[in-house]
Scaffold this motif. Sequence first.
Motif, short mmCIF file in Angstrom:
data_model
loop_
_atom_site.label_atom_id
_atom_site.label_comp_id
_atom_site.label_asym_id
_atom_site.label_seq_id
_atom_site.Cartn_x
_atom_site.Cartn_y
_atom_site.Cartn_z
N LEU A 1 0.99 1.81 3.09
CA LEU A 1 1.69 1.95 1.80
C LEU A 1 3.14 1.47 1.82
O LEU A 1 3.73 1.24 0.76
CB LEU A 1 1.62 3.40 1.31
CG LEU A 1 0.21 3.93 1.01
CD1 LEU A 1 0.28 5.38 0.54
CD2 LEU A 1 -0.51 3.08 -0.03
N TYR B 1 -1.05 -0.86 -3.94
CA TYR B 1 -1.75 0.39 -3.62
C TYR B 1 -0.88 1.61 -3.86
O TYR B 1 0.33 1.56 -3.72
CB TYR B 1 -2.20 0.39 -2.15
CG TYR B 1 -3.00 -0.83 -1.74
CD1 TYR B 1 -3.77 -1.54 -2.67
CD2 TYR B 1 -2.98 -1.29 -0.43
CE1 TYR B 1 -4.49 -2.66 -2.29
CE2 TYR B 1 -3.70 -2.42 -0.04
CZ TYR B 1 -4.44 -3.10 -0.98
OH TYR B 1 -5.14 -4.21 -0.60
N ARG B 2 -1.56 2.73 -4.20
CA ARG B 2 -0.90 4.01 -4.42
C ARG B 2 -1.46 5.03 -3.43
O ARG B 2 -2.52 4.79 -2.85
CB ARG B 2 -1.17 4.52 -5.85
CG ARG B 2 -0.75 3.56 -6.95
CD ARG B 2 0.77 3.50 -7.09
NE ARG B 2 1.20 2.47 -8.01
CZ ARG B 2 1.50 1.21 -7.68
NH1 ARG B 2 1.42 0.83 -6.42
NH2 ARG B 2 1.90 0.34 -8.57
N SER C 1 -5.72 -3.63 -9.32
CA SER C 1 -4.29 -3.74 -9.61
C SER C 1 -3.94 -5.09 -10.22
O SER C 1 -3.13 -5.17 -11.14
CB SER C 1 -3.46 -3.55 -8.34
OG SER C 1 -3.62 -2.26 -7.85
#
Length: 401
Positions: free
Chosen positions: A75, A81-82, A97
Amino acid sequence: MTPPIPVRIGDEEVHEDRYSRFRLIPWWDQTKLQSARVLVIGAGALGNEILKNLVLLGFERIVIVDLDKIEESNLSRTILYRGSDIGSYKADVAAKSVKALAPNAKVKSIVANVVQDCGLGIFAWSDVILAGLDNREARLWINRGAWKMNRPWIDGAIEGINGVARVFVAGSAPCYECTLGETDWKLLEQRMSCNLLLREGNTEGKVATTPTISSVIAGIEVQEAVKLLHGMPTLASSGFVFEGLNHTSYKVEYTANPDCMSHFTFENVKEIPQKSSELTLEDLRLHGLEDLGAQGLGATDVVVEFSRDIVHELECPGCGAKEEIFAAVGSIKYEQGRCARDGQMRVVKTIHSYDGTESFGARKLDSLGLPLFDVFTVRTAEKEKAYLMAGDKSAVLGDEL
Ligand SMILES: [Zn+2]
Ligand SMILES: [Zn+2]
């Protein structure tokens, strides 16, 4: 899309829209980027930056290949990305995304190892291949596949705050394989044990990287793709090296290796409209035999060659038991090589072709351990013809692309 708003710059009326600032660059052609088919291999630190740049630039046809799942340590370098994506596949989340950022984009994710699980059809589909990888094995495979299908590819590599971006254009050496030295080959061989089974815990990767260097190198990669698609001069057959510590950057030229195994391109690939599940290996051999006008030749003179080596059987030297496998070399782990009866390490029997006499000729093309949308070559001593299993395309890329 919102209609363009005209604004006045000096005497000129300019239509402002999402891409209007790009159009101020004299040679820029937005439609070239919009229609370009881009294959992105690797959705880690480099892949995220590559995809971010592609989206911002208005690319709309993208295929993303990656095998891995998102981990917390990713991350710090992955804008797509989360935290809630941890445990999901990188390729899938990246595609989602990208679509959120560019609703017009057609994006397909493929959760796969490009070396074992992807047919050469995805190379044939692409106009340019962008790689964000951390291992030589995949780079070498991409290099050979890109040459076979006559497609350019752009490589990136990062370590610490240094990196390199390179462009390789099929048909013009030096290529990636030409750049490999003795150490590279040694590391490549270490990945496979002596009997072709995959040793775990011996993979490359886990290198020190930062989001700053991945954005520098991915930025160059995508910029080179833009130039390439505009027919402008690129870094072809050379590399752009950036050393973050000393603020130095330079271009490195490579030397062609006359013995390089990558320098081969298929001519006139024929598209087979059927699916791999609809044709047997023997069907394909007979099809090639007819195309090559080889009816008069002997039984084993017309051979079907595969895109990669296949593990056909595992045979135990102790009890003699044989097990039919049909899986790509590299997809079977070392521990699976042991005999269930006596624990002995079995001997791996591989195949890479079919000459009309072997027992597996009645197998459908999708049950050989080869991926869908792949390329087969039918050859005689004098001639050869390549066949793309185009009937598999929608199963692999969906119907949008
Ligand atoms: Zn080469
Ligand atoms: Zn045994």
